[in-house]
Motif scaffolding. Structure first.
Motif, PDB file in Angstrom:
ATOM      1  N   LYS A   1       0.852  -1.185   0.000  1.00  0.00           N
ATOM      2  CA  LYS A   1       0.000   0.000   0.000  1.00  0.00           C
ATOM      3  C   LYS A   1       0.889   1.237   0.000  1.00  0.00           C
ATOM      4  O   LYS A   1       2.051   1.163   0.450  1.00  0.00           O
ATOM      5  CB  LYS A   1      -0.888   0.053   1.251  1.00  0.00           C
ATOM      6  N   PRO A   2       0.374   2.371  -0.458  1.00  0.00           N
ATOM      7  CA  PRO A   2       1.126   3.622  -0.283  1.00  0.00           C
ATOM      8  C   PRO A   2       1.398   3.875   1.197  1.00  0.00           C
ATOM      9  O   PRO A   2       0.559   3.588   2.048  1.00  0.00           O
ATOM     10  CB  PRO A   2       0.194   4.686  -0.875  1.00  0.00           C
ATOM     11  N   LYS A   3       2.567   4.377   1.496  1.00  0.00           N
ATOM     12  CA  LYS A   3       3.059   4.665   2.853  1.00  0.00           C
ATOM     13  C   LYS A   3       3.554   3.418   3.578  1.00  0.00           C
ATOM     14  O   LYS A   3       3.924   3.490   4.769  1.00  0.00           O
ATOM     15  CB  LYS A   3       2.024   5.390   3.720  1.00  0.00           C
ATOM     16  N   ALA A   4       3.584   2.282   2.888  1.00  0.00           N
ATOM     17  CA  ALA A   4       4.129   1.066   3.508  1.00  0.00           C
ATOM     18  C   ALA A   4       5.644   1.180   3.616  1.00  0.00           C
ATOM     19  O   ALA A   4       6.304   1.697   2.723  1.00  0.00           O
ATOM     20  CB  ALA A   4       3.755  -0.161   2.701  1.00  0.00           C
ATOM     21  N   GLN A   5       6.184   0.684   4.739  1.00  0.00           N
ATOM     22  CA  GLN A   5       7.639   0.660   4.907  1.00  0.00           C
ATOM     23  C   GLN A   5       8.179  -0.628   4.309  1.00  0.00           C
ATOM     24  O   GLN A   5       7.700  -1.720   4.600  1.00  0.00           O
ATOM     25  CB  GLN A   5       8.026   0.745   6.382  1.00  0.00           C
ATOM     26  N   ILE A   6       9.194  -0.463   3.464  1.00  0.00           N
ATOM     27  CA  ILE A   6       9.770  -1.629   2.791  1.00  0.00           C
ATOM     28  C   ILE A   6      11.278  -1.663   3.007  1.00  0.00           C
ATOM     29  O   ILE A   6      11.896  -0.683   3.428  1.00  0.00           O
ATOM     30  CB  ILE A   6       9.455  -1.620   1.279  1.00  0.00           C
ATOM     31  N   MET A   7      11.848  -2.817   2.704  1.00  0.00           N
ATOM     32  CA  MET A   7      13.295  -2.971   2.702  1.00  0.00           C
ATOM     33  C   MET A   7      13.696  -3.497   1.328  1.00  0.00           C
ATOM     34  O   MET A   7      13.063  -4.412   0.800  1.00  0.00           O
ATOM     35  CB  MET A   7      13.741  -3.955   3.784  1.00  0.00           C
ATOM     36  N   PHE A   8      14.717  -2.895   0.750  1.00  0.00           N
ATOM     37  CA  PHE A   8      15.243  -3.403  -0.507  1.00  0.00           C
ATOM     38  C   PHE A   8      15.969  -4.716  -0.249  1.00  0.00           C
ATOM     39  O   PHE A   8      16.697  -4.849   0.741  1.00  0.00           O
ATOM     40  CB  PHE A   8      16.191  -2.398  -1.148  1.00  0.00           C
ATOM     41  N   ILE A   9      15.762  -5.670  -1.139  1.00  0.00           N
ATOM     42  CA  ILE A   9      16.365  -6.994  -0.946  1.00  0.00           C
ATOM     43  C   ILE A   9      17.360  -7.315  -2.051  1.00  0.00           C
ATOM     44  O   ILE A   9      17.791  -8.466  -2.192  1.00  0.00           O
ATOM     45  CB  ILE A   9      15.274  -8.089  -0.879  1.00  0.00           C
ATOM     46  N   LYS A  10      17.740  -6.292  -2.826  1.00  0.00           N
ATOM     47  CA  LYS A  10      18.745  -6.496  -3.864  1.00  0.00           C
ATOM     48  C   LYS A  10      19.424  -5.171  -4.156  1.00  0.00           C
ATOM     49  O   LYS A  10      18.779  -4.114  -4.142  1.00  0.00           O
ATOM     50  CB  LYS A  10      18.099  -7.042  -5.145  1.00  0.00           C
ATOM     51  N   ASN A  11      20.734  -5.206  -4.409  1.00  0.00           N
ATOM     52  CA  ASN A  11      21.460  -3.993  -4.773  1.00  0.00           C
ATOM     53  C   ASN A  11      20.966  -3.461  -6.107  1.00  0.00           C
ATOM     54  O   ASN A  11      20.618  -4.224  -7.012  1.00  0.00           O
ATOM     55  CB  ASN A  11      22.966  -4.268  -4.867  1.00  0.00           C
ATOM     56  N   ASP A  12      20.938  -2.129  -6.218  1.00  0.00           N
ATOM     57  CA  ASP A  12      20.566  -1.493  -7.479  1.00  0.00           C
ATOM     58  C   ASP A  12      21.802  -1.380  -8.362  1.00  0.00           C
ATOM     59  O   ASP A  12      22.874  -0.979  -7.893  1.00  0.00           O
ATOM     60  CB  ASP A  12      19.991  -0.101  -7.210  1.00  0.00           C
ATOM     61  N   SER A  13      21.658  -1.719  -9.636  1.00  0.00           N
ATOM     62  CA  SER A  13      22.794  -1.638 -10.557  1.00  0.00           C
ATOM     63  C   SER A  13      23.303  -0.214 -10.693  1.00  0.00           C
ATOM     64  O   SER A  13      24.479   0.015 -10.957  1.00  0.00           O
ATOM     65  CB  SER A  13      22.402  -2.182 -11.935  1.00  0.00           C
ATOM     66  N   GLY A  14      22.412   0.771 -10.503  1.00  0.00           N
ATOM     67  CA  GLY A  14      22.810   2.181 -10.556  1.00  0.00           C
ATOM     68  C   GLY A  14      23.270   2.733  -9.232  1.00  0.00           C
ATOM     69  O   GLY A  14      23.510   3.937  -9.102  1.00  0.00           O
ATOM     70  N   LYS A  15      23.372   1.867  -8.207  1.00  0.00           N
ATOM     71  CA  LYS A  15      23.870   2.225  -6.874  1.00  0.00           C
ATOM     72  C   LYS A  15      23.017   3.289  -6.185  1.00  0.00           C
ATOM     73  O   LYS A  15      23.502   4.052  -5.362  1.00  0.00           O
ATOM     74  CB  LYS A  15      25.331   2.698  -6.943  1.00  0.00           C
ATOM     75  N   ARG A  16      21.703   3.324  -6.520  1.00  0.00           N
ATOM     76  CA  ARG A  16      20.811   4.258  -5.836  1.00  0.00           C
ATOM     77  C   ARG A  16      20.407   3.725  -4.470  1.00  0.00           C
ATOM     78  O   ARG A  16      20.103   4.486  -3.565  1.00  0.00           O
ATOM     79  CB  ARG A  16      19.569   4.518  -6.697  1.00  0.00           C
ATOM     80  N   TRP A  17      20.376   2.424  -4.323  1.00  0.00           N
ATOM     81  CA  TRP A  17      20.110   1.793  -3.031  1.00  0.00           C
ATOM     82  C   TRP A  17      20.876   0.479  -2.982  1.00  0.00           C
ATOM     83  O   TRP A  17      21.332  -0.032  -3.999  1.00  0.00           O
ATOM     84  CB  TRP A  17      18.611   1.550  -2.840  1.00  0.00           C
ATOM     85  N   VAL A  18      21.002  -0.053  -1.754  1.00  0.00           N
ATOM     86  CA  VAL A  18      21.680  -1.333  -1.580  1.00  0.00           C
ATOM     87  C   VAL A  18      20.775  -2.269  -0.800  1.00  0.00           C
ATOM     88  O   VAL A  18      19.809  -1.847  -0.157  1.00  0.00           O
ATOM     89  CB  VAL A  18      23.034  -1.181  -0.846  1.00  0.00           C
TER      90      VAL A  18
END
Length: 669
Positions: free
Chosen positions: A517-534
């Motif tokens: 849903k909008p406003k849900a807290q998430i965690m990234f589970i994969k590195n971004d190839s553009g290094k915007r998140w890890v």
């Protein structure tokens, strides 16, 4: 002649310049500019409103015309006109009319602070202000100084300060204050220059050190070509020591160290430099995906149950793979059971027709034995078997095959995750259960001093229990307004599609069916190839559509698309007869999971900025408290739902004895 005027970044209107005999006036039209035309003009000059003037003469005429406007329109239009003058300074426009209007403008009581700031930001205007001298009242000069933020302008080192600022400061304030600010700025710039030179020197020294280490690496591995090593991998002296040992005749090597000492990074480096005929394996599917490898069970076609000592894989496909192998790398060795390691050795020996341990190939083990241990079903028959075969020891070092091997050990010590010595010292004591009551009380006292996390803080609620984590995530999601959007992962590949749902879940680090849903807290589970998140970064979902998510993180607002996870297995290349990787399929899903709460087993291998650790109900196995407490970059980012107690710190005695024996062996060399 139609002109476009308007206030800076506020509103835009049409104005018509009308010439009647010798009297110039400006007629204001009520019609606003269309959005498309407004966008077109702002694209041409994004920081100010553009004015359509065809020549220098037009500017003089317009300035003269505006002089005849009443004060209301004069104050409204002149800031925009003045902002355009800087585009025409090279034309050497005469400043007589301009100066007169500037005096009127600065003395207009209805002029806003931002208007004065906009006007005095132009170099030509500053020169005129200085030349005006006593024609400006003290109150006007004071207002200009206040609006212009003269102190912050002097001390703002992000941008160049114009040469005429000293004269302006002297006029608006005093010569003494101008000299003081000038000296202060020069001191700041001098310090910045020193720091810059120091950093540049440090960077150069680091580059030199890396060049030396890279040459050492080439000498160790015998590589003379181009080493394609990513920029974010630092080749440390510890890494060189490990690689040198790996390239030696040592057959079984155990590489360990605290969390955050770069064990996973070293695995990635080894994959690059060891190249052919190396299998990189891990105990869990998610960890295997993270290191680009395969699970132990799938590589050896090994069942999940406890294995007898004589278990082997006698299939021809495995035999071909095993004969091509030079070495195996196994990650997460703390979770590896001894019966699995014995089965690995016997299968390799049988397939390679080599009675030596592991069929004579090199085995490299990675992990921290003080982290989460192997999971063994609480069954009477299993307990009896483990008591008889392994003296109740569930860790890999109890295996029969290791009793025949010389185990070489390297302990990584360089910390990449945090540089807080007190925090590291405490974690080290938690790691091996050497923390006393004073240590624990002092830790609790420090944590209690920090304020509770607010609703606006992005933090992870960490619990030992999966049901607790799922319940928190479900309740948090239900409490959010709006409809739930469900995204089912796309499983691609005939071989992958044949797997059961449970098997796919074990391979994938996220959710095969993702509810958001909008406003849900998430965690990234994969590195971004553009290094915007890890992997491990937190974010808040701002918008959801069928093909993308808009997610806000601490570093920015990003459009996140679905990502492919490659699921690999090892196979023999029919042409080269070498062991290589084969992609058996892909899983396409958004690289996120709900992350208000997560289990301790899921945070192993992750790093976070803020954690709320919930030991309610107590921990139920060794290493759990240590894994949870060591996931945070700083102690300031930790919060506890209750105080840490000695009962939370569980360490298996067999691990302590084994690690101490390794330390004693190393110290006696």
């Amino acid at each position: 002649m139609r002109l476009l005027f308007g206030e800076l970044q506020k509103r835009v209107f049409y104005y018509e310049f009308i010439s009647i005999n010798t009297s110039e006036k400006v007629k204001i039209s009520k019609n606003t500019v269309s959005k498309s035309r407004k966008k077109d003009f702002r694209n041409k000059c994004p920081y100010m409103v553009w004015i359509l003037l065809s020549s220098t003469k037009n500017i003089i005429e317009v300035l003269g015309g505006i002089r005849n406007l009443d004060s209301k329109y004069f104050s409204e239009l002149l800031p925009s006109i003045i902002l355009q003058i800087q585009f025409y300074q090279d034309n050497k426009i005469e400043e007589t009319i301009f100066t007169e209007m500037l005096i009127d403008l600065l003395q207009d009581n209805r002029l806003q602070t931002q208007d004065i700031l906009d006007i005095t930001a132009i170099p030509s205007v500053r020169r005129i202000i200085v030349n005006l001298g006593s024609s400006l009242s003290f109150q006007t000069r004071k207002e200009i100084a206040k609006s212009y933020r003269i102190d912050s302008q002097w001390l703002s080192v992000e941008k160049a300060i114009p040469n005429d600022l000293f004269q302006l400061t002297k006029f608006l304030l005093s010569e003494k204050e101008a000299i003081y600010l000038k000296n202060k700025r020069e001191n700041i710039l001098s310090k910045i220059k020193e720091e810059k030179e120091s950093k540049e020197k440090a960077i150069e020294l680091n580059k030199k050190r890396l060049r030396i280490q890279e040459e050492q690496l080439r000498q160790i591995i015998g590589e003379r070509g181009i080493l394609e090593i990513p920029d974010d991998i630092e080749i440390t002296d510890e890494y060189l020591e490990a690689i040198k040992l790996i390239k030696s005749k040592s057959k079984v090597i155990f590489i360990t160290g605290d969390p955050g000492t770069g064990k996973s990074t070293l695995i990635q480096l080894l994959k690059i430099i060891l190249k052919d005929n190396v299998a990189v394996l891990s105990f869990t599917g998610s960890a295997a995906l993270n290191i680009g490898g395969q699970t132990i069970n799938s590589f050896f076609h090994m069942p999940l149950h406890i294995l007898p000592l004589d278990w082997i894989n006698d299939s021809s496909s495995f035999r071909n793979k095993a004969q091509a192998l030079n070495r195996i790398i196994i990650d997460e060795v703390s979770m590896l059971r001894p019966d699995m390691l014995d089965a690995i050795s016997s299968s390799l020996s049988y397939a390679r027709k080599d009675p030596r341990p592991f069929g004579g190939i090199q085995l490299i083990l990675f992990g921290d034995l003080y982290q989460l241990p192997p999971i063994i079903q609480n069954d009477k028959a299993i307990n009896e078997y483990y008591t008889k075969t392994y003296q109740k020891n569930r860790f890999f070092f109890a295996s029969k095959v290791l009793q025949k091997c010389k185990l070489e050990v390297i302990t990584l010590k360089k910390m990449f995750r945090t540089n807080q010595p007190e925090y590291l010292k405490f974690l080290s004591k938690i790691r091996n259960a050497s923390a006393d009551l004073d240590d624990i009380d002092n830790f609790n006292m420090i944590i209690e001093q920090y304020p509770e996390f607010s609703n606006s803080d992005s933090f992870i609620h960490v619990t030992p229990f999966r049901d607790s984590a799922n319940r928190i995530n479900r309740i948090k999601l239900e409490n959010l307004e709006g409809n739930t959007s469900s995204f089912e992962a796309n499983v691609i590949g005939e071989k992958l599609l044949k797997l059961s749902t449970e098997k796919l879940k074990s391979l994938f680090p996220g959710d095969l069916v993702l509810n958001l849903k909008p406003k849900a807290q998430i965690m990234f589970i994969k590195n971004d190839s553009g290094k915007r998140w890890v992997n491990g970064d937190l974010g808040i979902i701002e918008e959801i559509n069928e093909n993308a998510l808009k997610i806000k993180t601490r570093s920015g607002l990003y459009i996140v698309n679905k990502t492919f996870w490659s699921v690999n297995r090892y196979k023999i290349d029919s042409l080269t007869n070498k062991l290589g990787e084969e992609e058996i399929g892909q899983i396409l899903q958004f690289p996120v999971r709900l992350a208000w709460a997560i289990t301790i087993h899921k945070v192993q291998g992750q790093t976070f900025d803020k954690l709320l650790i919930d030991f309610t109900g107590g921990v139920f196995d060794s290493g759990m408290a240590y894994v949870a407490l060591s996931r945070c970059r700083t102690m300031e980012g930790l919060r506890l739902t209750r105080n840490l107690v000695p009962a939370d710190i569980i360490v298996d005695k067999t691990v302590v004895e084994f690690m101490n024996s390794l330390l004693n062996k190393n110290s006696s060399r």
